[in-house]
Design a protein around this motif. Structure first.
Motif, PDB file in Angstrom:
ATOM      1  N   ARG A  30      66.540  56.102  61.724  1.00  0.00           N
ATOM      2  CA  ARG A  30      67.235  55.628  62.425  1.00  0.00           C
ATOM      3  C   ARG A  30      67.396  56.377  63.550  1.00  0.00           C
ATOM      4  N   GLN A  31      67.617  57.742  63.276  1.00  0.00           N
ATOM      5  CA  GLN A  31      67.792  58.915  64.358  1.00  0.00           C
ATOM      6  C   GLN A  31      66.502  58.916  65.396  1.00  0.00           C
ATOM      7  N   HIS A  32      65.276  58.858  64.514  1.00  0.00           N
ATOM      8  CA  HIS A  32      64.166  59.150  65.137  1.00  0.00           C
ATOM      9  C   HIS A  32      63.728  58.047  66.127  1.00  0.00           C
ATOM     10  N   LEU A  33      63.999  56.523  65.768  1.00  0.00           N
ATOM     11  CA  LEU A  33      63.776  55.666  66.282  1.00  0.00           C
ATOM     12  C   LEU A  33      64.805  55.174  67.818  1.00  0.00           C
ATOM     13  N   ALA A  34      66.133  55.750  67.510  1.00  0.00           N
ATOM     14  CA  ALA A  34      66.913  55.614  68.532  1.00  0.00           C
ATOM     15  C   ALA A  34      66.418  56.850  69.933  1.00  0.00           C
ATOM     16  N   ALA A  35      65.992  58.091  69.169  1.00  0.00           N
ATOM     17  CA  ALA A  35      65.519  58.947  70.121  1.00  0.00           C
ATOM     18  C   ALA A  35      64.423  58.668  70.906  1.00  0.00           C
ATOM     19  N   PHE A 184      59.874  54.697  47.788  1.00  0.00           N
ATOM     20  CA  PHE A 184      60.212  55.984  48.129  1.00  0.00           C
ATOM     21  C   PHE A 184      61.270  56.045  49.114  1.00  0.00           C
ATOM     22  N   HIS A 185      61.760  57.226  49.585  1.00  0.00           N
ATOM     23  CA  HIS A 185      62.849  57.506  50.493  1.00  0.00           C
ATOM     24  C   HIS A 185      62.435  58.696  51.461  1.00  0.00           C
ATOM     25  N   PRO A 186      61.470  58.450  52.326  1.00  0.00           N
ATOM     26  CA  PRO A 186      61.588  59.299  53.382  1.00  0.00           C
ATOM     27  C   PRO A 186      62.541  59.367  54.580  1.00  0.00           C
ATOM     28  N   GLU A 187      63.430  58.591  54.420  1.00  0.00           N
ATOM     29  CA  GLU A 187      64.409  58.703  55.672  1.00  0.00           C
ATOM     30  C   GLU A 187      65.598  59.506  55.290  1.00  0.00           C
ATOM     31  N   ASP A 223      60.369  68.628  52.298  1.00  0.00           N
ATOM     32  CA  ASP A 223      61.169  67.524  53.146  1.00  0.00           C
ATOM     33  C   ASP A 223      60.410  67.688  54.791  1.00  0.00           C
ATOM     34  N   GLN A 224      60.050  68.905  55.248  1.00  0.00           N
ATOM     35  CA  GLN A 224      59.532  68.842  56.520  1.00  0.00           C
ATOM     36  C   GLN A 224      58.302  68.180  56.827  1.00  0.00           C
ATOM     37  N   ALA A 225      57.414  68.072  55.649  1.00  0.00           N
ATOM     38  CA  ALA A 225      56.178  67.471  55.653  1.00  0.00           C
ATOM     39  C   ALA A 225      56.432  66.081  55.605  1.00  0.00           C
ATOM     40  N   LEU A 226      57.391  65.495  54.543  1.00  0.00           N
ATOM     41  CA  LEU A 226      57.722  64.089  54.630  1.00  0.00           C
ATOM     42  C   LEU A 226      58.311  63.646  55.910  1.00  0.00           C
ATOM     43  N   LYS A 227      58.986  64.284  56.607  1.00  0.00           N
ATOM     44  CA  LYS A 227      59.659  63.718  57.790  1.00  0.00           C
ATOM     45  C   LYS A 227      58.635  63.594  58.968  1.00  0.00           C
ATOM     46  N   ALA A 228      57.701  64.624  59.232  1.00  0.00           N
ATOM     47  CA  ALA A 228      56.652  64.381  59.875  1.00  0.00           C
ATOM     48  C   ALA A 228      55.820  63.307  59.611  1.00  0.00           C
ATOM     49  N   TRP A 229      55.602  63.060  58.475  1.00  0.00           N
ATOM     50  CA  TRP A 229      54.791  61.751  58.068  1.00  0.00           C
ATOM     51  C   TRP A 229      55.494  60.641  58.445  1.00  0.00           C
ATOM     52  N   TYR A 230      57.066  60.331  58.181  1.00  0.00           N
ATOM     53  CA  TYR A 230      57.682  59.311  58.581  1.00  0.00           C
ATOM     54  C   TYR A 230      57.650  59.066  59.883  1.00  0.00           C
ATOM     55  N   MET A 231      57.910  60.229  60.683  1.00  0.00           N
ATOM     56  CA  MET A 231      57.892  59.934  62.131  1.00  0.00           C
ATOM     57  C   MET A 231      56.477  59.188  62.681  1.00  0.00           C
ATOM     58  N   GLY A 232      55.519  59.800  62.249  1.00  0.00           N
ATOM     59  CA  GLY A 232      54.031  59.169  62.334  1.00  0.00           C
ATOM     60  C   GLY A 232      54.099  57.740  62.165  1.00  0.00           C
ATOM     61  N   PHE A 233      54.489  57.760  60.945  1.00  0.00           N
ATOM     62  CA  PHE A 233      54.305  56.032  60.341  1.00  0.00           C
ATOM     63  C   PHE A 233      55.165  55.280  60.972  1.00  0.00           C
ATOM     64  N   TRP A 237      53.806  52.332  63.150  1.00  0.00           N
ATOM     65  CA  TRP A 237      54.214  50.637  62.688  1.00  0.00           C
ATOM     66  C   TRP A 237      55.055  49.857  63.717  1.00  0.00           C
ATOM     67  N   PHE A 238      55.945  50.613  64.429  1.00  0.00           N
ATOM     68  CA  PHE A 238      56.470  49.861  65.391  1.00  0.00           C
ATOM     69  C   PHE A 238      56.109  50.109  66.877  1.00  0.00           C
ATOM     70  N   GLY A 239      55.060  51.220  66.970  1.00  0.00           N
ATOM     71  CA  GLY A 239      54.821  51.463  68.228  1.00  0.00           C
ATOM     72  C   GLY A 239      55.606  52.111  69.172  1.00  0.00           C
TER      73      GLY A 239
END
Length: 242
Positions: A30-35, A184-187, A223-233, A237-239
C-alpha cells in the motif's frame, strides 16, 4: 495517498485494497503504490464497509490476508461478497492480486480445495519458495518469503502454477492474464511483524512455525530482498509508474 473507499464514487484509475483485520500500519505494498501516485482505496467489509461496483476500468484489486478462514464462512459471511467481487474482477479483466487469505479465496472461487495442512502444521516465519519454469517470469530461484498461515490450497484446475514451497506445497499461481495468487506475505513491515508476534503469540511453537528469534533473524536477512522483489512485482502487475 490512500483513503477509505466510497462505494458511490467512481473508482477508475484506482487500486482497491480489501483488508481483513486492524493492521498496525499500511503495509509495504500500500505504501509503495501510494508513493507511485496511485489512488489506493481501502475497503474493510469485516467492519461493515460495502464493496464498490466494479466498472472494469480500475487499475487493480488486492485481496489481503487476515485471520478468517474460507472454511468457516458462517463466522465471516462478508467473505462471500468478497469472493463475488473477486469473480467480478476476473470477469472484467481487472488486475487482481490475492495474498494469503486472498489467495485462498481466489482458489476457492476457482473450485480448488482450501484447508489445513495435512499434518496440522502452521507457517509463521521465513521459508523457501521454488518457482516453476513458468513462475520464473515472476519469482527468482532461491527466494525466501515470510509466511503466516495454517491453511493452504490445492492448485486450481486450469491455472498456471508459479511456485511451490517447503511447508505448504502450493505458493503461487496465475489464472488467465489478470489474476495472481500468492500464499506468502511480501507486504509485511517490521511493525506488522511485531503485531503478528504479539497478537498471534499463541501460534508460535506449533509444528512448522519459527521462534520469534528466528523470525527476527529472517526479517533482518531476507526482508530487503523480498521488498525489492515485491516493488518490482507490483510495478509490473499494475503498471505502476507508467
Amino acid at each position: 495517498m490512500e483513503r477509505l473507499a466510497d462505494p458511490a464514487e467512481a473508482l477508475n484509475n484506482s487500486i482497491i485494497v480489501i483488508e481483513h483485520w486492524a493492521v498496525a500500519e499500511p503495509d509495504f505494498g500500500r505504501q509503495h503504490l501510494a508513493a507511485r501516485g496511485y489512488d489506493v482505496r481501502v475497503v474493510e467489509p469485516w467492519r461493515g464497509a460495502i464493496l464498490p461496483e466494479l466498472t472494469g476500468e480500475e487499475t487493480g484489486v488486492m485481496l489481503m490476508g487476515g485471520p478468517q478462514y474460507v472454511t468457516a464462512l458462517d463466522e465471516a459471511p462478508y467473505l462471500v461478497d468478497e469472493m463475488r467481487f473477486a469473480e467480478a474482477a476476473m470477469a472484467k479483466n481487472v488486475p487482481l492480486v490475492g495474498v494469503c487469505l486472498g489467495s485462498q479465496m481466489i482458489a476457492h472461487v476457482l473450485g480448488a480445495r482450501v484447508g489445513n495442512h495435512p499434518d496440522g502444521a502452521m507457517a509463521m516465519g521465513y521459508y523457501n519458495v521454488a518457482p516453476t519454469d513458468e513462475g520464473r517470469r515472476y519469482i527468482p530461484d532461491g527466494m525466501k518469503v515470510l509466511a503466516g498461515n495454517s491453511q493452504g490450497w490445492d492448485m486450481p484446475s486450469g491455472v498456471t502454477a508459479l511456485a511451490h514451497g517447503e511447508l505448504f506445497a502450493n505458493q503461487a499461481f496465475q489464472a488467465g492474464e489478470t489474476t495472481i495468487a500468492l500464499q506468502f506475505h511480501p507486504e509485511v513491515t517490521r511493525k506488522i511483524l511485531d503485531q503478528w508476534q504479539t497478537e498471534f503469540a499463541d501460534s508460535i511453537g506449533r509444528l512448522g512455525t519459527h521462534s520469534i528469534e528466528e523470525q527476527d533473524a529472517g526479517f533482518d536477512e531476507y526482508d530487503q530482498a523480498l521488498k525489492a522483489w515485491y516493488m518490482g512485482f507490483l510495478d509490473r502487475w499494475f503498471g505502476a509508474g507508467n
